[in-house]
Enzyme design. Sequence first.
Site, mmCIF file in Angstrom:
data_model
loop_
_atom_site.group_PDB
_atom_site.id
_atom_site.type_symbol
_atom_site.label_atom_id
_atom_site.label_comp_id
_atom_site.label_asym_id
_atom_site.label_seq_id
_atom_site.Cartn_x
_atom_site.Cartn_y
_atom_site.Cartn_z
ATOM 1 N N GLY B 24 27.697 34.102 48.009
ATOM 2 C CA GLY B 24 28.509 35.144 47.377
ATOM 3 C C GLY B 24 29.381 35.918 48.338
ATOM 4 O O GLY B 24 29.955 36.930 47.967
ATOM 5 N N ASP B 26 32.614 37.045 50.334
ATOM 6 C CA ASP B 26 34.055 36.920 50.218
ATOM 7 C C ASP B 26 34.712 37.951 51.105
ATOM 8 O O ASP B 26 34.034 38.668 51.848
ATOM 9 C CB ASP B 26 34.495 37.022 48.745
ATOM 10 C CG ASP B 26 34.143 38.360 48.117
ATOM 11 O OD1 ASP B 26 34.490 39.401 48.703
ATOM 12 O OD2 ASP B 26 33.515 38.372 47.042
ATOM 13 N N LYS B 220 37.480 31.221 47.998
ATOM 14 C CA LYS B 220 37.761 32.583 48.419
ATOM 15 C C LYS B 220 38.834 32.566 49.503
ATOM 16 O O LYS B 220 38.789 31.729 50.416
ATOM 17 C CB LYS B 220 36.476 33.223 48.958
ATOM 18 C CG LYS B 220 35.358 33.305 47.921
ATOM 19 C CD LYS B 220 35.706 34.281 46.813
ATOM 20 C CE LYS B 220 34.583 34.360 45.784
ATOM 21 N NZ LYS B 220 34.845 35.425 44.788
ATOM 22 N N ASP B 248 40.830 33.225 45.192
ATOM 23 C CA ASP B 248 40.306 34.563 44.868
ATOM 24 C C ASP B 248 40.339 35.416 46.128
ATOM 25 O O ASP B 248 39.653 35.123 47.104
ATOM 26 C CB ASP B 248 38.861 34.411 44.357
ATOM 27 C CG ASP B 248 38.254 35.739 43.904
ATOM 28 O OD1 ASP B 248 38.890 36.792 44.074
ATOM 29 O OD2 ASP B 248 37.122 35.693 43.378
ATOM 30 N N ASN B 250 39.729 38.768 46.157
ATOM 31 C CA ASN B 250 38.805 39.916 46.088
ATOM 32 C C ASN B 250 39.420 41.224 46.567
ATOM 33 O O ASN B 250 38.789 42.000 47.275
ATOM 34 C CB ASN B 250 37.509 39.599 46.833
ATOM 35 C CG ASN B 250 36.696 38.520 46.122
ATOM 36 O OD1 ASN B 250 36.878 37.331 46.388
ATOM 37 N ND2 ASN B 250 35.857 38.924 45.197
ATOM 38 N N GLU B 274 43.314 35.177 42.118
ATOM 39 C CA GLU B 274 42.458 36.152 41.450
ATOM 40 C C GLU B 274 42.345 37.407 42.315
ATOM 41 O O GLU B 274 42.249 37.299 43.543
ATOM 42 C CB GLU B 274 41.090 35.494 41.257
ATOM 43 C CG GLU B 274 40.050 36.340 40.586
ATOM 44 C CD GLU B 274 38.798 35.507 40.276
ATOM 45 O OE1 GLU B 274 38.927 34.263 40.100
ATOM 46 O OE2 GLU B 274 37.700 36.090 40.236
ATOM 47 N N GLU B 301 37.334 41.265 36.909
ATOM 48 C CA GLU B 301 35.915 41.537 37.161
ATOM 49 C C GLU B 301 35.679 42.975 37.579
ATOM 50 O O GLU B 301 34.586 43.494 37.407
ATOM 51 C CB GLU B 301 35.327 40.566 38.192
ATOM 52 C CG GLU B 301 35.682 40.851 39.620
ATOM 53 C CD GLU B 301 35.082 39.823 40.587
ATOM 54 O OE1 GLU B 301 35.634 38.704 40.666
ATOM 55 O OE2 GLU B 301 34.078 40.130 41.235
ATOM 56 N N ASP B 324 34.389 41.229 32.535
ATOM 57 C CA ASP B 324 33.014 41.173 33.021
ATOM 58 C C ASP B 324 32.127 41.905 32.008
ATOM 59 O O ASP B 324 32.362 43.081 31.726
ATOM 60 C CB ASP B 324 32.942 41.830 34.408
ATOM 61 C CG ASP B 324 31.551 41.776 35.012
ATOM 62 O OD1 ASP B 324 31.421 41.252 36.131
ATOM 63 O OD2 ASP B 324 30.596 42.273 34.383
ATOM 64 N N HIS B 351 34.501 36.595 34.100
ATOM 65 C CA HIS B 351 33.841 36.598 35.402
ATOM 66 C C HIS B 351 32.359 36.343 35.191
ATOM 67 O O HIS B 351 31.740 36.904 34.292
ATOM 68 C CB HIS B 351 34.031 37.959 36.064
ATOM 69 C CG HIS B 351 33.231 38.141 37.316
ATOM 70 N ND1 HIS B 351 32.252 39.108 37.448
ATOM 71 C CD2 HIS B 351 33.255 37.470 38.493
ATOM 72 C CE1 HIS B 351 31.728 39.040 38.659
ATOM 73 N NE2 HIS B 351 32.311 38.051 39.312
ATOM 74 N N ALA B 352 31.797 35.471 36.036
ATOM 75 C CA ALA B 352 30.350 35.264 35.963
ATOM 76 C C ALA B 352 29.833 35.031 37.375
ATOM 77 O O ALA B 352 30.539 35.254 38.363
ATOM 78 C CB ALA B 352 30.008 34.125 35.026
ATOM 79 N N GLY B 353 28.589 34.598 37.459
ATOM 80 C CA GLY B 353 27.957 34.461 38.772
ATOM 81 C C GLY B 353 26.953 35.572 38.961
ATOM 82 O O GLY B 353 26.309 36.001 38.006
ATOM 83 N N GLU B 382 33.507 30.921 34.267
ATOM 84 C CA GLU B 382 33.025 30.767 35.643
ATOM 85 C C GLU B 382 31.552 30.345 35.644
ATOM 86 O O GLU B 382 30.750 30.791 34.822
ATOM 87 C CB GLU B 382 33.187 32.100 36.391
ATOM 88 C CG GLU B 382 32.820 31.995 37.866
ATOM 89 C CD GLU B 382 33.324 33.185 38.681
ATOM 90 O OE1 GLU B 382 33.676 34.217 38.082
ATOM 91 O OE2 GLU B 382 33.376 33.047 39.920
#
Lengths: 432, 432
Positions: B24, B26, B220, B248, B250, B274, B301, B324, B351-353, B382
């Site tokens: 996870g 980023d 990312k 993405d 972020n 993203e 998100e 989200d 958005h997921a994860g 996602e």
Amino acid sequence: MTLGRITRILARDIRFPTSRALDGSDAMNLAPDYSAAYVTVETAGGLVGHGFTFTIGRGNELCVAAARALAPRLEGRDGDDLLADMGETWRHITGDSQLRWTGPDKGVIHLATAAIVNALWDLKGKAEGKPVWRLLSEMSPDEIVALVDWRWLSDALDPGEARARLAARLDGRLARMAALRAIGFPAYTTSAGWLGYSDDKLRALVRAALGQGWSHFKMKVGGDLADDIRRARIIRQEIGPDRKLMMDANQVWGVDTAIAQMRALAEFDPWWIEEPTSPDDVLGHARIVRDIAPIAVATGEHCQNAVMFKQFMQAGALRFVQLDGARLAGVNEVVAVLLLAEKFGLPVCPHAGGVGLCELVQHASYFDYVAVGGSFEDRVLEYVDHLHEHFAVPVIVRDGRYMPPEAPGLSTEMFATSLEAHAYPHGAAWAS
Amino acid sequence: MTLGRITRILARDIRFPTSRALDGSDAMNLAPDYSAAYVTVETAGGLVGHGFTFTIGRGNELCVAAARALAPRLEGRDGDDLLADMGETWRHITGDSQLRWTGPDKGVIHLATAAIVNALWDLKGKAEGKPVWRLLSEMSPDEIVALVDWRWLSDALDPGEARARLAARLDGRLARMAALRAIGFPAYTTSAGWLGYSDDKLRALVRAALGQGWSHFKMKVGGDLADDIRRARIIRQEIGPDRKLMMDANQVWGVDTAIAQMRALAEFDPWWIEEPTSPDDVLGHARIVRDIAPIAVATGEHCQNAVMFKQFMQAGALRFVQLDGARLAGVNEVVAVLLLAEKFGLPVCPHAGGVGLCELVQHASYFDYVAVGGSFEDRVLEYVDHLHEHFAVPVIVRDGRYMPPEAPGLSTEMFATSLEAHAYPHGAAWAS
């Protein structure tokens, strides 16, 4: 003097039971208990910085907890180093990626950041023996620009342009400082117009305020339209056609409703409508601006950060910038918004009231006048006559104008006895 | 069955030490510990609703505290009454003026609202014996419209128009439900492209994902540009010219930087970028959209509420709506954003994860497909292959598609043993 290490950061839950008298009642906030998540930054050398964020009661404990979550980023660090580069220190405080997720840069974690950042500025003022407004006003353009995190702002104002604009205002700083001390900063009062007051109390308070020399009056609207009209008529009758009447809807309307209601209230010649709709709705405010002119739109007390203010300015969505020194993440972010407002030619009329907001935010307006905006025109600082007796350096208001303090710091320090009595939930004020 | 009174709302601090493996990671979130502020709503009848909001570690305790602050608004109330009018219940939960001040409608208090609202929807699904996606998909247009707080949205979509648009999609609901069960919902994977992984690990993970049938890959970006280019080249080499590559950032870029970086990365044919900049910057995103076309902009998100999504849509500031389900205030506000997206003709790619977001937000996409958007086109949900083993009803993903659950509720329930082991800070996972 040397500060030494930051030995401890303490956060306290301080609340005043103001809801018992409906002080501060409006269409959105029916019964607030004015509260502070109050932070002290203690140093090995013994100097202590005081800061706070403001809430209206329940939830204050969340800001206290958030300040405690941020504290380890500073505790043990060298105080002099931290204060020497407040721009870097601000980025460090806001840069914990895990904590940031809970905002980002908004809500509880951002409010708590304000409390800590303001306590550091109070400490810095005390360490340098200057009130913060003067400390800022004596900084060079380079030093001022370095306080700001430009990453998400530079598409509207880049640091080089900000530096040049500040440099262009260097001439006259001393004269404006002298003028400020001589005649003070213009203000307006909100103490009369709370929704919870009866018509008789409203009329009596307006008359009393007229007697005290006030020329700008703000009333709360957004309840029943007939009530709003009746109360507006009372105030306009009392203050006459030339003094300013402002209205504040505290976010309760949708965009279309706001436009319709303000057309119905236009006959009372409001100078501005404040918070006509959701504070997040930049585009909605822009439409209201276009549709209710010449009534102006004011907003900002719930504007969450400088990125939002940037857009309000870019979109022409507000005419008066009502920044809040405890909702923005402290002095640094306030400086950012002042610089943006100057670029866009907009007057800054900070939100105040609550507990301690007048004491806190006056510093922003004085700095703005001396070094940034350079003018009193269309500037009025909000004044509410509540709870000043708890502050070591309370605001001084004379004939409807704020007089700048000379005491070192940010005027954010409350008396120890007040803190003790209003500690929630076990202080004496809450025992009954 | 009768639920009876809400007897207790319990909020737990649940954290997974994911930062130890840089899962996870980023450009903004360097070392997240996936966490849940986990809420159970207990009823006198014995049925329990489970919900959560998601954070990445520190600060999770703030969301837990905020859920506890909200709990008294529901405890002691009749559960059947609350679930019978979820629109009114949502407005009641979000309507405490004192707590609202700490947002408003954003940040910690809004995240906690998501946890409670989602727990109520899980309870409602269990009480009616249906997965929430089906419960929603079988509601009438009137019932769906009544879930939404329209006050600040109706300038973009009024409830009457929303009702008419939903009614126009009534035909075909059953066929789409059957299609969904037969072939599932399209998905993409983010499991390969985390910044913290080495090039070798990246290549191996992309190959493995190709073998599992994935056709959309997200990487990312936003670190060093040379690194971004090198990693994009690896992925594009591996997936060939026809599969989709998403990027993405972020939020790490300013507006001008985002435009410059995406021009440099355009040769790898990204489908979307993203979070190119601050999630609060509607106007900044709108400029990026114009300047980097045909690369699309995706965000959401960190989009704090429906009022912000409304503006992103009005301003043409996004092409893919990545809502989200744990940052918006639960199912009700998710429904609001789905209705807005349909009005503006934009695909929703949630958005997921994290932990449990896949389980949670799949319900939104299925409902969207059956009753709102009515299409798979440009929709991808996602998927991240982490932590599903802790859920009583984990997502089912086959050949790059999500298969809808039939178990009652919102799929938000974690195993009691998982909750115990990951309780922070005393659970077994944190003992070492």
